[in-house]
Scaffold this motif. Structure first.
Motif, mmCIF file in Angstrom:
data_model
loop_
_atom_site.group_PDB
_atom_site.id
_atom_site.type_symbol
_atom_site.label_atom_id
_atom_site.label_comp_id
_atom_site.label_asym_id
_atom_site.label_seq_id
_atom_site.Cartn_x
_atom_site.Cartn_y
_atom_site.Cartn_z
ATOM 1 N N ILE A 92 0.817 -1.206 0.000
ATOM 2 C CA ILE A 92 0.000 0.000 0.000
ATOM 3 C C ILE A 92 0.855 1.263 0.000
ATOM 4 N N VAL A 93 2.112 1.154 0.447
ATOM 5 C CA VAL A 93 2.985 2.335 0.477
ATOM 6 C C VAL A 93 3.801 2.505 -0.790
ATOM 7 N N GLY A 94 3.678 1.605 -1.721
ATOM 8 C CA GLY A 94 4.349 1.820 -2.997
ATOM 9 C C GLY A 94 5.007 0.584 -3.567
ATOM 10 N N GLY A 95 5.592 0.779 -4.724
ATOM 11 C CA GLY A 95 6.229 -0.308 -5.444
ATOM 12 C C GLY A 95 5.219 -1.035 -6.314
ATOM 13 N N HIS A 96 5.664 -1.464 -7.462
ATOM 14 C CA HIS A 96 4.798 -2.164 -8.400
ATOM 15 C C HIS A 96 5.530 -3.364 -8.982
ATOM 16 N N TYR A 97 4.773 -4.277 -9.517
ATOM 17 C CA TYR A 97 5.335 -5.371 -10.302
ATOM 18 C C TYR A 97 4.413 -5.636 -11.479
ATOM 19 N N VAL A 98 4.918 -6.366 -12.442
ATOM 20 C CA VAL A 98 4.160 -6.695 -13.649
ATOM 21 C C VAL A 98 3.700 -8.143 -13.517
ATOM 22 N N ALA A 99 2.392 -8.334 -13.466
ATOM 23 C CA ALA A 99 1.815 -9.681 -13.412
ATOM 24 C C ALA A 99 1.492 -10.106 -14.843
ATOM 25 N N LEU A 100 2.201 -11.096 -15.337
ATOM 26 C CA LEU A 100 2.005 -11.614 -16.685
ATOM 27 C C LEU A 100 1.100 -12.832 -16.613
ATOM 28 N N HIS A 101 0.068 -12.855 -17.470
ATOM 29 C CA HIS A 101 -0.867 -13.979 -17.534
ATOM 30 C C HIS A 101 -0.759 -14.605 -18.927
ATOM 31 N N PRO A 102 0.096 -15.639 -19.064
ATOM 32 C CA PRO A 102 0.264 -16.277 -20.371
ATOM 33 C C PRO A 102 -1.057 -16.883 -20.858
ATOM 34 N N ALA A 103 -1.352 -16.664 -22.131
ATOM 35 C CA ALA A 103 -2.588 -17.202 -22.705
ATOM 36 C C ALA A 103 -2.425 -17.347 -24.210
ATOM 37 N N GLY A 104 -3.214 -18.259 -24.766
ATOM 38 C CA GLY A 104 -3.181 -18.490 -26.211
ATOM 39 C C GLY A 104 -2.412 -19.744 -26.541
ATOM 40 N N THR A 105 -2.575 -20.194 -27.767
ATOM 41 C CA THR A 105 -1.873 -21.399 -28.215
ATOM 42 C C THR A 105 -0.702 -21.071 -29.131
ATOM 43 N N ARG A 106 -0.767 -19.883 -29.780
ATOM 44 C CA ARG A 106 0.347 -19.449 -30.631
ATOM 45 C C ARG A 106 1.311 -18.609 -29.797
ATOM 46 N N PRO A 107 2.610 -18.781 -29.995
ATOM 47 C CA PRO A 107 3.569 -17.944 -29.271
ATOM 48 C C PRO A 107 3.426 -16.472 -29.680
ATOM 49 N N LEU A 108 3.704 -15.565 -28.743
ATOM 50 C CA LEU A 108 3.642 -14.134 -29.035
ATOM 51 C C LEU A 108 4.709 -13.744 -30.041
ATOM 52 N N GLY A 109 5.883 -14.349 -29.934
ATOM 53 C CA GLY A 109 6.975 -14.051 -30.859
ATOM 54 C C GLY A 109 7.382 -12.593 -30.781
ATOM 55 N N SER A 110 7.499 -11.937 -31.944
ATOM 56 C CA SER A 110 7.941 -10.540 -31.976
ATOM 57 C C SER A 110 6.760 -9.561 -31.939
#
Length: 147
Positions: A92-110
């Motif tokens: 609550i006093v600060g700081g952040h992180y990135v929560a990644l939720h992998p999804a899909g059957t094809r790779p994201l690639g570029s």
């Protein structure tokens, strides 16, 4: 004298090897996400999947109408074309992180993770209608109690 020089050379070689291992992201893939707002994200913030740290935010670039975030993710984590991101508060006093939720059957690639697949944290000026893009003076007026 020769042993001293050989010892010093050995220390330098070992230190250089450790430096290369520390700097290189050999076991990580690099991805890009588009954000409508940086949302207090900082270079160096952790990237997590299911609470486990799997990468790092490497850069944030301001473009004309958005922010591009470059992040690394461990190679053993599948990042699909339908993956989403939440920027979350650590405490609550600060700081952040990135929560990644992998999804899909094809790779994201570029390809880039589009901004409509990114959820930003709560932002007080954005929560009050009409106060998100005003000067600090007008923002105080927006946030003042209405009578």
């Amino acid at each position: 004298m020769r042993w001293g020089f050989a010892g010093l050379l050995g220390v330098v070689v070992v230190a250089a090897a450790f430096g290369l291992v520390y700097v290189a992201d050999g076991d990580a893939a690099t991805y890009t996400a588009q954000l409508s707002d940086a949302g207090a994200t900082r270079v160096g913030d952790e990237v997590r999947v299911a609470g486990m740290t799997v990468g790092t935010v490497k850069s944030l670039s301001l473009l004309a109408d958005r922010v591009e975030m470059t992040l690394t993710v461990d190679n053993d984590v599948f990042v699909g074309a339908q993956s989403t991101i939440d920027i979350r508060m650590l405490t609550i006093v600060g700081g952040h992180y990135v929560a990644l939720h992998p999804a899909g059957t094809r790779p994201l690639g570029s390809a880039k993770i589009p901004s409509d697949h990114v959820t930003l944290p709560y932002n007080l000026p954005g929560a009050v209608p009409g106060c998100d893009r005003t000067s600090p003076r007008n923002r105080r007026k927006c946030l003042a109690p209405q009578s």
